[in-house]
Scaffold this motif. Sequence first.
Motif, short mmCIF file in Angstrom:
data_model
loop_
_atom_site.label_atom_id
_atom_site.label_comp_id
_atom_site.label_asym_id
_atom_site.label_seq_id
_atom_site.Cartn_x
_atom_site.Cartn_y
_atom_site.Cartn_z
N ARG A 1 0.87 -1.19 0.00
CA ARG A 1 0.00 0.00 0.00
C ARG A 1 0.90 1.23 0.00
O ARG A 1 1.43 1.63 1.04
N ALA A 2 1.08 1.83 -1.16
CA ALA A 2 2.00 2.95 -1.31
C ALA A 2 1.22 4.25 -1.48
O ALA A 2 0.08 4.26 -1.94
N ASP A 3 1.86 5.36 -1.12
CA ASP A 3 1.31 6.70 -1.33
C ASP A 3 1.77 7.15 -2.71
O ASP A 3 2.90 7.61 -2.90
N ILE A 4 0.89 7.02 -3.69
CA ILE A 4 1.26 7.29 -5.07
C ILE A 4 1.65 8.75 -5.27
O ILE A 4 2.63 9.06 -5.94
N ASP A 5 0.89 9.66 -4.68
CA ASP A 5 1.19 11.08 -4.84
C ASP A 5 2.57 11.43 -4.27
O ASP A 5 3.32 12.21 -4.87
N MET A 6 2.90 10.87 -3.12
CA MET A 6 4.20 11.16 -2.52
C MET A 6 5.32 10.61 -3.39
O MET A 6 6.36 11.27 -3.57
N GLU A 7 5.15 9.40 -3.93
CA GLU A 7 6.18 8.80 -4.78
C GLU A 7 6.40 9.66 -6.03
O GLU A 7 7.55 9.88 -6.45
N MET A 8 5.33 10.15 -6.63
CA MET A 8 5.46 10.98 -7.84
C MET A 8 6.12 12.32 -7.51
O MET A 8 6.94 12.83 -8.28
N LYS A 9 5.75 12.90 -6.38
CA LYS A 9 6.35 14.17 -5.96
C LYS A 9 7.85 14.01 -5.77
O LYS A 9 8.65 14.85 -6.21
N ALA A 10 8.26 12.93 -5.11
CA ALA A 10 9.68 12.67 -4.88
C ALA A 10 10.40 12.43 -6.21
O ALA A 10 11.54 12.89 -6.40
N ALA A 11 9.75 11.72 -7.13
CA ALA A 11 10.36 11.46 -8.44
C ALA A 11 10.58 12.76 -9.20
O ALA A 11 11.61 12.92 -9.88
N ASN A 12 9.64 13.67 -9.14
CA ASN A 12 9.80 14.95 -9.83
C ASN A 12 10.99 15.73 -9.28
O ASN A 12 11.73 16.38 -10.03
N ALA B 1 5.29 -3.25 -11.91
CA ALA B 1 4.87 -1.93 -12.39
C ALA B 1 3.94 -2.06 -13.58
O ALA B 1 4.28 -2.68 -14.59
N ALA B 2 2.77 -1.47 -13.47
CA ALA B 2 1.77 -1.50 -14.54
C ALA B 2 0.70 -0.48 -14.20
O ALA B 2 0.45 -0.20 -13.03
N PRO B 3 0.03 0.09 -15.24
CA PRO B 3 -1.02 1.08 -14.94
C PRO B 3 -2.19 0.49 -14.18
O PRO B 3 -2.89 1.18 -13.44
N ASN B 4 -2.42 -0.81 -14.35
CA ASN B 4 -3.52 -1.49 -13.66
C ASN B 4 -3.00 -2.57 -12.72
O ASN B 4 -3.58 -3.65 -12.59
N ALA B 5 -1.86 -2.30 -12.07
CA ALA B 5 -1.24 -3.27 -11.17
C ALA B 5 -2.18 -3.63 -10.03
O ALA B 5 -3.08 -2.85 -9.67
N ALA B 6 -1.94 -4.81 -9.45
CA ALA B 6 -2.82 -5.30 -8.38
C ALA B 6 -2.61 -4.55 -7.08
O ALA B 6 -3.46 -4.63 -6.19
N THR B 7 -1.51 -3.82 -6.95
CA THR B 7 -1.22 -3.11 -5.70
C THR B 7 -0.90 -1.64 -5.98
O THR B 7 -0.52 -1.27 -7.10
N ASP B 8 -1.06 -0.82 -4.93
CA ASP B 8 -0.68 0.59 -5.05
C ASP B 8 0.81 0.71 -5.35
O ASP B 8 1.23 1.62 -6.07
N TYR B 9 1.61 -0.19 -4.81
CA TYR B 9 3.05 -0.17 -5.02
C TYR B 9 3.38 -0.29 -6.51
O TYR B 9 4.19 0.47 -7.06
N GLY B 10 2.73 -1.24 -7.19
CA GLY B 10 2.98 -1.43 -8.62
C GLY B 10 2.50 -0.25 -9.45
O GLY B 10 3.16 0.16 -10.41
N ARG B 11 1.36 0.32 -9.09
CA ARG B 11 0.84 1.48 -9.83
C ARG B 11 1.72 2.71 -9.61
O ARG B 11 1.96 3.49 -10.53
N ALA B 12 2.23 2.87 -8.38
CA ALA B 12 3.12 4.01 -8.10
C ALA B 12 4.41 3.88 -8.90
O ALA B 12 4.91 4.87 -9.45
N LYS B 13 4.96 2.68 -8.96
CA LYS B 13 6.20 2.47 -9.72
C LYS B 13 5.98 2.80 -11.20
O LYS B 13 6.84 3.42 -11.85
N TRP B 14 4.84 2.43 -11.75
CA TRP B 14 4.57 2.69 -13.17
C TRP B 14 4.47 4.19 -13.44
O TRP B 14 5.00 4.68 -14.44
N ARG B 15 3.83 4.92 -12.57
CA ARG B 15 3.69 6.36 -12.77
C ARG B 15 5.04 7.07 -12.67
O ARG B 15 5.32 7.99 -13.43
N VAL B 16 5.86 6.62 -11.74
CA VAL B 16 7.20 7.21 -11.63
C VAL B 16 8.01 6.88 -12.89
O VAL B 16 8.80 7.71 -13.37
#
Length: 427
Positions: A78-89, A110-125
């Motif tokens: 369960r990852a904080d997607i917004d925080m991961e993207m902010k840090a990546a920027n 990592a995938a746009p429709n990953a089964a976990t928040d972690y996978g979706r966050a990695k894909w967006r980064v």
Amino acid sequence: MPHRGIIALTGASGYIGRATVRAALSRGYGVVALGRRPLDIPGIEFQRYDLQDDGALVIPPGCVAILHLAADTRAGSRADIDMEMKAANRIVDAAREYGMPLVFVSSQTAAPNAATDYGRAKWRVEQIVLQASGCIVRPGFVYGGEPRGLFGQLFGLVKTLPVLPSFLPAPVIQPIHVNDLAAGLVQAVEQRSTGVISLAQDDAVTFTDFLRILASDRLRRPRIFVPFPAFVLSLIAPIAAAVPGTPDLGRIRSLYAMKEMRTVADLQKLGIRLRSLDDGMHCSGCGRRRRQLREAKALLTYVLRQAPPSSLLRRYVHAIDALYVADEPLALPALVRRFPMLLAAYERAAGNQKNSKFRFRLSSAILIAEASPLGARRFMLSHAIHPITALFQMAIAVTKEGLMRIVCVALAAPLKIALKKIERETR
């Protein structure tokens, strides 16, 4: 100043990060650890960094690349997607400002429709990094070394539980040793790689086989595997997530959604040769000595007709090291190691092959066995034998020899192929 420059490394205190620090130092790089706490590794500079920080990221002078490994692993799947993207920027902006290559460690999930928040966050980064012409490294299932991360959780479960689930259907994984991954990351920095790189064993193994090897090769403890339907895992995962201290079953579920990666081209491009899973699972990361002892036990048992003592095994290993230096041990099948008498068929198959390593090593085993007390009792008579007993023993020996000749003739062709394969793997 290190002669190859300094790598700014986020997540240096993590499971992969510590291995990457050691790999970078061994290649002549310095490391600036960007993280929440200093490392206990001598000679490493430290600069405080947190994924939640605001403002521009200041990169110390002398850095030649940024390697971004940091992730919020405290939340598990369960990852904080917004925080991961902010840090990546922030990382991407720093790479652009200082004109340095950027390598981001993503995930096979990592995938746009990953089964976990972690996978979706990695894909967006990943999308952010790719737009900046950075490099994405997607590792497979990371294992080995100090038991940390998901590997550490599995290590603890296998160590504690005598009965383990065998999921049906079984998810498959593509493992990679943490030190091999670290070497690949440093190579990606050195080659200023761009785009997506997949690093893992090309051939997948089942998750059950991985746990079985972990139990037998790392912990050396027998474990019982009980069939466990995968849909039950889906039912209990949300319940387990609400209970503090329970394993993160969401990461196990995500294994079913992983897409198989083709990794041969990327491994060749980086010049990385992965160790086998059996070798990597060893505490040292190299199971060569264990395979040498297995070879010694099989050959000496075949020669002596009984299990040799450990002192004789060590004597054989030392002799082979002196004679063949860095040669790999013979890759004898498990069935042959279990029943060393089957080596008689291999011996005959190797009889007509010139420069056969099997013959040389068998000759070494014979010489070592003959010079031992067991060999003296085996090859030399210390007391008189009654003629009738001698005839009876001769009859048994002739019968065994006849049966073995029949078996060898029947298996001649496949054994020659198997022997050639074994000797190729020792080079």
